[in-house]
Design a protein around this motif. Structure first.
Motif, mmCIF file in Angstrom:
data_model
loop_
_atom_site.group_PDB
_atom_site.id
_atom_site.type_symbol
_atom_site.label_atom_id
_atom_site.label_comp_id
_atom_site.label_asym_id
_atom_site.label_seq_id
_atom_site.Cartn_x
_atom_site.Cartn_y
_atom_site.Cartn_z
ATOM 1 N N SER A 213 0.814 -1.210 0.000
ATOM 2 C CA SER A 213 0.000 0.000 0.000
ATOM 3 C C SER A 213 0.852 1.266 0.000
ATOM 4 O O SER A 213 0.520 2.250 0.647
ATOM 5 N N GLY B 253 2.030 4.731 -0.697
ATOM 6 C CA GLY B 253 1.365 5.930 -1.171
ATOM 7 C C GLY B 253 -0.111 6.015 -0.857
ATOM 8 O O GLY B 253 -0.754 6.995 -1.229
ATOM 9 N N SER B 254 -0.663 5.020 -0.188
ATOM 10 C CA SER B 254 -2.101 5.019 0.087
ATOM 11 C C SER B 254 -2.373 4.660 1.538
ATOM 12 O O SER B 254 -1.752 3.743 2.088
ATOM 13 N N THR B 255 -3.291 5.385 2.144
ATOM 14 C CA THR B 255 -3.864 4.978 3.419
ATOM 15 C C THR B 255 -5.347 4.735 3.173
ATOM 16 O O THR B 255 -5.954 5.373 2.319
ATOM 17 N N PHE B 256 -5.903 3.804 3.905
ATOM 18 C CA PHE B 256 -7.309 3.472 3.651
ATOM 19 C C PHE B 256 -7.936 2.855 4.884
ATOM 20 O O PHE B 256 -7.245 2.399 5.803
ATOM 21 N N LEU C 6 -10.708 5.872 0.909
ATOM 22 C CA LEU C 6 -9.340 6.270 0.591
ATOM 23 C C LEU C 6 -9.193 7.750 0.889
ATOM 24 O O LEU C 6 -9.978 8.569 0.404
ATOM 25 N N ASP C 7 -8.179 8.096 1.671
ATOM 26 C CA ASP C 7 -7.953 9.489 2.030
ATOM 27 C C ASP C 7 -6.925 10.079 1.074
ATOM 28 O O ASP C 7 -5.819 9.547 0.934
ATOM 29 N N THR C 8 -7.280 11.158 0.389
ATOM 30 C CA THR C 8 -6.371 11.802 -0.545
ATOM 31 C C THR C 8 -6.180 13.260 -0.156
ATOM 32 O O THR C 8 -6.861 13.775 0.729
ATOM 33 N N LEU C 9 -5.260 13.932 -0.842
ATOM 34 C CA LEU C 9 -4.973 15.331 -0.537
ATOM 35 C C LEU C 9 -6.198 16.211 -0.752
ATOM 36 O O LEU C 9 -6.469 17.130 0.017
ATOM 37 N N ARG D 234 -9.674 15.106 -1.514
ATOM 38 C CA ARG D 234 -10.941 14.645 -0.939
ATOM 39 C C ARG D 234 -10.849 13.153 -0.631
ATOM 40 O O ARG D 234 -9.952 12.463 -1.097
ATOM 41 N N GLY D 235 -11.804 12.694 0.167
ATOM 42 C CA GLY D 235 -11.905 11.269 0.426
ATOM 43 C C GLY D 235 -12.697 10.594 -0.676
ATOM 44 O O GLY D 235 -13.601 11.177 -1.269
ATOM 45 N N ILE D 236 -12.345 9.352 -0.969
ATOM 46 C CA ILE D 236 -13.005 8.591 -2.023
ATOM 47 C C ILE D 236 -13.593 7.324 -1.409
ATOM 48 O O ILE D 236 -12.894 6.586 -0.708
#
Length: 293
Positions: free
Chosen positions: A217, A219-222, A237-240, A242-244
């Motif tokens: 994983s 580059g990704s936290t989830f 999925l948390d991104t810079l 928004r959350g997806i």
């Protein structure tokens, strides 16, 4: 009407999938129920919010097992039951986070991978405040935004101590333990709190050591939110920006496999707590009040 929540979209998608699995078209169902074709179509697209009665009657037609039917009916009946987060301005608490909190408040289990921060449900208030202060909030009064974000982070943690506490399984990269947030004293207290939290019966904590190298994983936290034994989980999925939210079964399954692999790469619970306490003991304070190792 307002946009459907993530939970409502999950129920609607499931109604559509049940019908497809039963090999039925819209007219097959509506002719038996005396419904209009548009009514069922709107329920399946969450343009009309499915309620528990609709879920139960459709599950009966599709011959859905009772445990699965009841779990989805429960999801349908909890229409924004726990919506306290929606009292905050979206500039401070995004709509995606509001949806996440709503799901988290009623989830049975949460599996969480964090690469650079302590998991939100295990953060101390002072650590959470330091994290919130590090964001460029983009609102007129950043102090209020920081206070609100900290308040939300701490309030979420009540879910771990409720009558039916959330089961939390967190995998945390060692980098998160060694990133000094808020200064050495704040970080030491955070690590001691993390180690103590790992002793709770509803919390499983594993540390992914830096020595593990490449992992599934990067580059990704989830987070994987489990709604029940018979319902499809929701992945966040948390991104810079928004959350997806991910709810397609194939994509959810891939995330579940990724989390299983992360668990295999990580230290066991006993080894993890030992490492956390060792890292806390290594933190020293230099002459200017910073932290060093």
């Amino acid at each position: 009407m307002s946009d459907p929540t993530v939970r409502q979209r999950l129920v609607a998608r499931t109604l559509r999938q049940w019908r497809a699995d039963a090999g039925m078209v819209l007219d097959d169902v509506t002719s038996r129920l005396g419904w209009s074709r548009s009514k069922l179509s709107r329920l399946e697209r969450a343009e009309t919010i499915p309620g528990p009665a609709e879920v139960i009657v459709l599950a009966t037609i599709y011959d859905i097992p009772t445990p699965e039917r009841d779990e989805y009916a429960a999801l349908a009946s909890h229409h924004r039951r726990d919506d306290w987060a929606r009292a905050y301005l979206e500039d401070t608490i995004t709509g995606e986070l509001q949806d996440f909190i709503e799901l988290e408040s009623e989830a049975s289990k949460l599996e969480n991978f964090e690469a650079v921060l302590i998991p939100g449900l295990l953060q101390t208030a002072e650590y959470a405040a330091a994290v919130a202060a590090g964001w460029d909030c983009g609102v007129p009064d950043d102090d209020i935004a920081v206070a609100h974000r900290t308040e939300v982070r701490v309030r979420r943690q009540a879910r771990l101590h409720s009558d039916k506490p959330l089961l939390l399984h967190a995998v945390v990269h060692e980098l998160a333990l060694r990133s000094v947030i808020g200064g050495s004293q704040v970080m030491r207290r955070q690590l001691h709190h993390l180690a103590a939290s790992a002793e709770r019966p509803n919390i499983t904590l594993q540390v992914l050591p830096a020595s593990a190298g490449a992992h599934p994983s990067f580059g990704s936290t989830f987070a994987i939110l489990h709604h029940g034994e018979h319902t499809t989980p929701t992945v966040f999925l948390d991104t810079l920006i928004r959350g997806i939210f991910i709810q397609e079964p194939e994509d959810v399954e891939r995330c579940k496999i990724t989390f299983e692999r992360l668990r295999d790469f990580a230290l066991n619970s006993t080894e993890s707590v030992r490492l956390i306490r060792a890292v806390a003991a290594e933190i020293t304070t230099d002459e200017v009040g910073g932290a060093r190792w």
